[in-house]
Design a protein around this motif. Structure first.
Motif, PDB file in Angstrom:
ATOM      1  N   LEU A 151       0.796  -0.980  -0.302  1.00  0.00           N
ATOM      2  CA  LEU A 151       0.036   0.042   0.023  1.00  0.00           C
ATOM      3  C   LEU A 151       0.797   1.423   0.073  1.00  0.00           C
ATOM      4  CD1 LEU A 151      -2.696  -1.161   2.717  1.00  0.00           C
ATOM      5  CD2 LEU A 151      -2.720  -1.279   0.052  1.00  0.00           C
ATOM      6  N   HIS A 152       0.340   2.250  -0.599  1.00  0.00           N
ATOM      7  CA  HIS A 152       1.003   3.640  -0.572  1.00  0.00           C
ATOM      8  C   HIS A 152      -0.053   4.736  -0.044  1.00  0.00           C
ATOM      9  CE1 HIS A 152       4.144   1.795  -3.147  1.00  0.00           C
ATOM     10  NE2 HIS A 152       3.249   1.331  -3.862  1.00  0.00           N
ATOM     11  N   PRO A 153      -0.090   4.711   1.246  1.00  0.00           N
ATOM     12  CA  PRO A 153      -0.968   5.629   1.713  1.00  0.00           C
ATOM     13  C   PRO A 153      -0.694   7.224   1.721  1.00  0.00           C
ATOM     14  CG  PRO A 153       0.295   4.599   3.603  1.00  0.00           C
ATOM     15  CD  PRO A 153       0.631   3.790   2.124  1.00  0.00           C
ATOM     16  N   ALA A 154       0.532   7.519   1.187  1.00  0.00           N
ATOM     17  CA  ALA A 154       1.061   8.780   1.148  1.00  0.00           C
ATOM     18  C   ALA A 154       2.279   8.806   0.247  1.00  0.00           C
ATOM     19  CB  ALA A 154       1.521   9.428   2.392  1.00  0.00           C
ATOM     20  N   GLU A 155       2.576   9.972  -0.232  1.00  0.00           N
ATOM     21  CA  GLU A 155       3.750  10.053  -0.941  1.00  0.00           C
ATOM     22  C   GLU A 155       5.113   9.599  -0.308  1.00  0.00           C
ATOM     23  OE1 GLU A 155       5.638  10.492  -4.795  1.00  0.00           O
ATOM     24  OE2 GLU A 155       3.596  10.959  -4.175  1.00  0.00           O
ATOM     25  N   GLY A 156       5.834   8.656  -0.893  1.00  0.00           N
ATOM     26  CA  GLY A 156       6.932   8.145  -0.298  1.00  0.00           C
ATOM     27  C   GLY A 156       6.773   7.089   0.759  1.00  0.00           C
ATOM     28  N   ILE A 157       5.608   6.783   1.298  1.00  0.00           N
ATOM     29  CA  ILE A 157       5.591   5.704   2.164  1.00  0.00           C
ATOM     30  C   ILE A 157       5.016   4.524   1.697  1.00  0.00           C
ATOM     31  CG2 ILE A 157       3.952   4.971   4.200  1.00  0.00           C
ATOM     32  CD1 ILE A 157       5.973   7.479   4.785  1.00  0.00           C
ATOM     33  N   THR A 158       5.360   3.370   1.816  1.00  0.00           N
ATOM     34  CA  THR A 158       5.212   2.094   1.373  1.00  0.00           C
ATOM     35  C   THR A 158       4.793   1.099   2.506  1.00  0.00           C
ATOM     36  OG1 THR A 158       6.390   2.332  -0.609  1.00  0.00           O
ATOM     37  CG2 THR A 158       5.785  -0.138  -0.139  1.00  0.00           C
ATOM     38  N   ARG A 179      10.207   9.895   2.383  1.00  0.00           N
ATOM     39  CA  ARG A 179       9.634  11.241   2.312  1.00  0.00           C
ATOM     40  C   ARG A 179      10.656  12.459   2.512  1.00  0.00           C
ATOM     41  NH1 ARG A 179       4.834  11.326   6.685  1.00  0.00           N
ATOM     42  NH2 ARG A 179       6.572  10.152   7.791  1.00  0.00           N
ATOM     43  N   SER A 180      11.869  12.079   3.147  1.00  0.00           N
ATOM     44  CA  SER A 180      13.057  12.841   3.138  1.00  0.00           C
ATOM     45  C   SER A 180      13.937  12.859   2.211  1.00  0.00           C
ATOM     46  CB  SER A 180      13.800  12.740   4.493  1.00  0.00           C
ATOM     47  OG  SER A 180      14.821  13.692   4.699  1.00  0.00           O
ATOM     48  N   PRO A 181      14.357  13.684   1.318  1.00  0.00           N
ATOM     49  CA  PRO A 181      15.435  13.599   0.173  1.00  0.00           C
ATOM     50  C   PRO A 181      16.784  13.234   0.748  1.00  0.00           C
ATOM     51  CG  PRO A 181      14.795  15.802   0.651  1.00  0.00           C
ATOM     52  CD  PRO A 181      13.825  15.080   1.455  1.00  0.00           C
ATOM     53  N   ARG A 182      16.966  13.412   2.220  1.00  0.00           N
ATOM     54  CA  ARG A 182      18.340  13.174   2.725  1.00  0.00           C
ATOM     55  C   ARG A 182      18.372  11.972   3.218  1.00  0.00           C
ATOM     56  NH1 ARG A 182      19.037  18.279   6.632  1.00  0.00           N
ATOM     57  NH2 ARG A 182      17.072  17.438   7.074  1.00  0.00           N
ATOM     58  N   SER A 183      17.316  11.073   3.631  1.00  0.00           N
ATOM     59  CA  SER A 183      17.587   9.712   4.075  1.00  0.00           C
ATOM     60  C   SER A 183      16.237   8.758   3.678  1.00  0.00           C
ATOM     61  CB  SER A 183      17.579   9.842   5.726  1.00  0.00           C
ATOM     62  OG  SER A 183      16.615  10.440   6.298  1.00  0.00           O
ATOM     63  N   ARG A 184      16.312   7.730   3.944  1.00  0.00           N
ATOM     64  CA  ARG A 184      15.368   6.682   3.556  1.00  0.00           C
ATOM     65  C   ARG A 184      15.482   5.790   4.998  1.00  0.00           C
ATOM     66  NH1 ARG A 184      13.821   3.411  -1.396  1.00  0.00           N
ATOM     67  NH2 ARG A 184      11.989   2.193  -0.792  1.00  0.00           N
ATOM     68  N   THR A 185      14.121   5.502   5.507  1.00  0.00           N
ATOM     69  CA  THR A 185      14.223   4.601   6.704  1.00  0.00           C
ATOM     70  C   THR A 185      13.471   3.359   6.526  1.00  0.00           C
ATOM     71  OG1 THR A 185      14.756   6.340   8.443  1.00  0.00           O
ATOM     72  CG2 THR A 185      13.682   4.268   9.145  1.00  0.00           C
ATOM     73  N   GLY A 208      11.696  -5.537  16.019  1.00  0.00           N
ATOM     74  CA  GLY A 208      11.944  -5.348  14.662  1.00  0.00           C
ATOM     75  C   GLY A 208      13.314  -4.800  14.468  1.00  0.00           C
ATOM     76  N   LEU A 209      13.536  -4.179  13.382  1.00  0.00           N
ATOM     77  CA  LEU A 209      14.762  -3.552  12.771  1.00  0.00           C
ATOM     78  C   LEU A 209      14.367  -2.319  11.949  1.00  0.00           C
ATOM     79  CD1 LEU A 209      18.015  -3.957  12.307  1.00  0.00           C
ATOM     80  CD2 LEU A 209      17.163  -5.069  10.209  1.00  0.00           C
ATOM     81  N   ALA A 210      15.203  -1.131  12.230  1.00  0.00           N
ATOM     82  CA  ALA A 210      15.110  -0.060  11.391  1.00  0.00           C
ATOM     83  C   ALA A 210      16.423   0.154  10.793  1.00  0.00           C
ATOM     84  CB  ALA A 210      14.734   1.148  12.386  1.00  0.00           C
ATOM     85  N   GLN A 211      16.274   0.453   9.220  1.00  0.00           N
ATOM     86  CA  GLN A 211      17.554   0.617   8.750  1.00  0.00           C
ATOM     87  C   GLN A 211      17.432   2.101   7.908  1.00  0.00           C
ATOM     88  OE1 GLN A 211      18.638  -3.016   6.210  1.00  0.00           O
ATOM     89  NE2 GLN A 211      16.499  -3.537   6.996  1.00  0.00           N
ATOM     90  N   THR A 212      18.272   2.750   8.213  1.00  0.00           N
ATOM     91  CA  THR A 212      18.163   4.287   7.655  1.00  0.00           C
ATOM     92  C   THR A 212      19.572   4.363   6.710  1.00  0.00           C
ATOM     93  OG1 THR A 212      17.320   5.135   9.736  1.00  0.00           O
ATOM     94  CG2 THR A 212      18.346   6.706   8.213  1.00  0.00           C
ATOM     95  N   LEU A 213      19.076   4.719   5.457  1.00  0.00           N
ATOM     96  CA  LEU A 213      20.039   5.152   4.645  1.00  0.00           C
ATOM     97  C   LEU A 213      20.116   6.566   3.970  1.00  0.00           C
ATOM     98  CD1 LEU A 213      22.190   3.892   2.164  1.00  0.00           C
ATOM     99  CD2 LEU A 213      20.225   3.901   0.672  1.00  0.00           C
ATOM    100  N   ARG A 214      21.469   7.036   4.372  1.00  0.00           N
ATOM    101  CA  ARG A 214      21.486   8.385   4.216  1.00  0.00           C
ATOM    102  C   ARG A 214      22.092   8.845   2.944  1.00  0.00           C
ATOM    103  NH1 ARG A 214      23.979  10.666   9.909  1.00  0.00           N
ATOM    104  NH2 ARG A 214      22.135  10.342  11.331  1.00  0.00           N
ATOM    105  N   ALA A 215      21.400   9.729   2.107  1.00  0.00           N
ATOM    106  CA  ALA A 215      21.891  10.082   0.690  1.00  0.00           C
ATOM    107  C   ALA A 215      23.410  10.520   0.700  1.00  0.00           C
ATOM    108  CB  ALA A 215      21.100  11.043   0.150  1.00  0.00           C
ATOM    109  N   GLU A 216      23.901  11.340   1.897  1.00  0.00           N
ATOM    110  CA  GLU A 216      25.164  11.865   1.753  1.00  0.00           C
ATOM    111  C   GLU A 216      26.006  10.714   2.283  1.00  0.00           C
ATOM    112  OE1 GLU A 216      27.687  15.351   3.958  1.00  0.00           O
ATOM    113  OE2 GLU A 216      25.592  15.131   4.372  1.00  0.00           O
ATOM    114  N   GLY A 217      27.208  10.164   1.487  1.00  0.00           N
ATOM    115  CA  GLY A 217      28.038   9.330   1.625  1.00  0.00           C
ATOM    116  C   GLY A 217      27.446   7.668   1.534  1.00  0.00           C
TER     117      GLY A 217
END
Length: 389
Positions: A151-158, A179-185, A208-217
């Motif tokens: 489901l995609h209830p909002a822009e950038g949310i899966t 939703r944030s252009p600098r990171s994806r969780t 659970g597990l939370a994985q955050t990918l930062r665009a910088e680096g």
């Protein structure tokens, strides 16, 4: 009623029922397709779809009945005229106004049906529909949580949920927030629950597990958690019933609205008064439409090309009545002293119906025969132009 009145009235009611059923079905199917996709897309069942559809039917029927009465009057009049039944009745001394008596009775019956709709069924169905839609809007699990689908209830949310237990527990949940252009969780949890917080519904994920990918680096950070709270109130429009609609109120409450009611509905006093007068005037439009259709088809004599010109004229006259209704409605909504203008289309349509009935009984001028063309022939000449003896 005379035998002819009963006969014509029965014909009108039979054809009216057929046209009303067809028009309501067509109108309802067109609206039901979009409603079906919306409700099933929100996770509702077919029973909810049938309930919402049934609540919209009274308003659909209210819109269709004047058209069905006009179509029935035109169809029956054309058939009686084609079978020379109207000609026979006119030959016995029935005028157009006398022939219109069963049509007027038919229009009053339809107007009575519409009065029940406008004063009782439509306001009640609107109120119940608003309450039911508010309950559906508050049902977050049905609108947002559907098992086995991305489901995609909002822009950038899966969001993905493998299974939803009857107890409300969500098994094997996956949630991606980009939703944030600098990171994806990305969140993944063995189980989750939807609970109501101070600012709205929240999703509590367990183990659970939370994985955050930062665009910088392009660096990845992982965090294991025993329980984590995620606010999902911003992802859906949770409202409730919404503000009160003036069209849901009973008719007597519309004539003298209080200041509290005006503030709650955010409508002017002119709107209330126009709605009250319209509930009495709209049913009479059904009778006026039937009379216009009947009277217009009586204009003109027999033609091998049919009565398409009379039908076109009847449609034009109805469009003229609707234009009067639009102009009168705009004026009445701007000034509460002009609320009685809701009756303007009824008066205009009645005047048009009387006019066409009067024109149908006026004696028609018969054109004199044309004189023979060309020079007159000499009767003393033979067939081949020779002189006779």
């Amino acid at each position: 009623m005379s035998r002819f009145d009963r006969y014509m009235l029965s014909q009108l009611m039979t054809v009216f029922g057929f046209f009303a059923l067809v028009l309501v079905s067509v109108y309802w199917v067109n609206r039901a397709v979009a409603l079906f996709d919306q409700l099933l897309g929100d996770g509702q069942t077919a029973l909810v779809f049938l309930e919402i559809s049934a609540l919209t039917l009274p308003n659909v029927i209210r819109l269709v009945l004047p058209v069905a009465s006009f179509a029935a009057a035109v169809f029956v009049t054309n058939r009686l005229s084609t079978d020379s039944e109207l000609v026979v009745m006119q030959a016995t001394g029935f005028s157009s106004f006398r022939l219109a008596r069963p049509v007027l009775m038919f229009g009053l019956v339809v107007a009575l049906l519409m009065s029940v709709l406008t004063h009782y069924l439509v306001p009640a169905s609107r109120s119940t529909l608003a309450e039911r839609q508010g309950e559906i809007a508050e049902n977050i699990t049905a609108r947002l949580l559907v098992e086995g689908q991305f489901l995609h209830p909002a822009e950038g949310i899966t969001l993905y949920i493998r299974e939803i237990l009857p107890s409300g527990e969500l098994r094997d949940i996956y949630l991606s927030d980009a939703r944030s252009p600098r990171s994806r969780t990305t969140y993944s949890a063995r189980a989750a629950y939807v609970v109501r917080g101070d600012s709205g519904p929240v999703l509590v994920m367990v183990d659970g597990l939370a994985q955050t990918l930062r665009a910088e680096g392009q660096r990845l950070f992982t965090t294991r958690f025993g329980d984590l709270t995620y606010d999902i109130g911003a992802l859906v429009s949770v409202g409730g019933r919404g503000r009160l609609d003036a069209r849901e109120l009973p008719t007597l409450a519309l004539f003298n609205p209080s200041e509290t009611l005006l503030e709650e509905t955010r409508q002017s006093r002119a709107f209330f008064l126009h709605e009250a007068h319209s509930r009495f005037a709209q049913p009479m439009l059904a009778a006026v439409s039937a009379l216009i259709g009947f009277g217009t088809l009586l204009l003109g004599g027999f033609s091998r090309f049919g009565v398409w010109r009379q039908m076109l004229l009847a449609v034009v006259l109805l469009v003229l009545v609707q234009m009067v209704a639009n102009v009168a409605s705009g004026m009445a909504l701007r000034d509460e002293r002009l609320a009685a203008l809701a009756w303007a289309p009824v008066l205009a349509g009645g005047a048009i119906a009387v006019l066409v009935l009067w024109l149908s009984i006026r004696p028609r001028r018969v054109r004199p025969p044309r004189p023979p063309q060309g020079p007159p022939q000499n009767p003393r000449r033979g067939l081949h132009g020779g002189a006779t003896a």
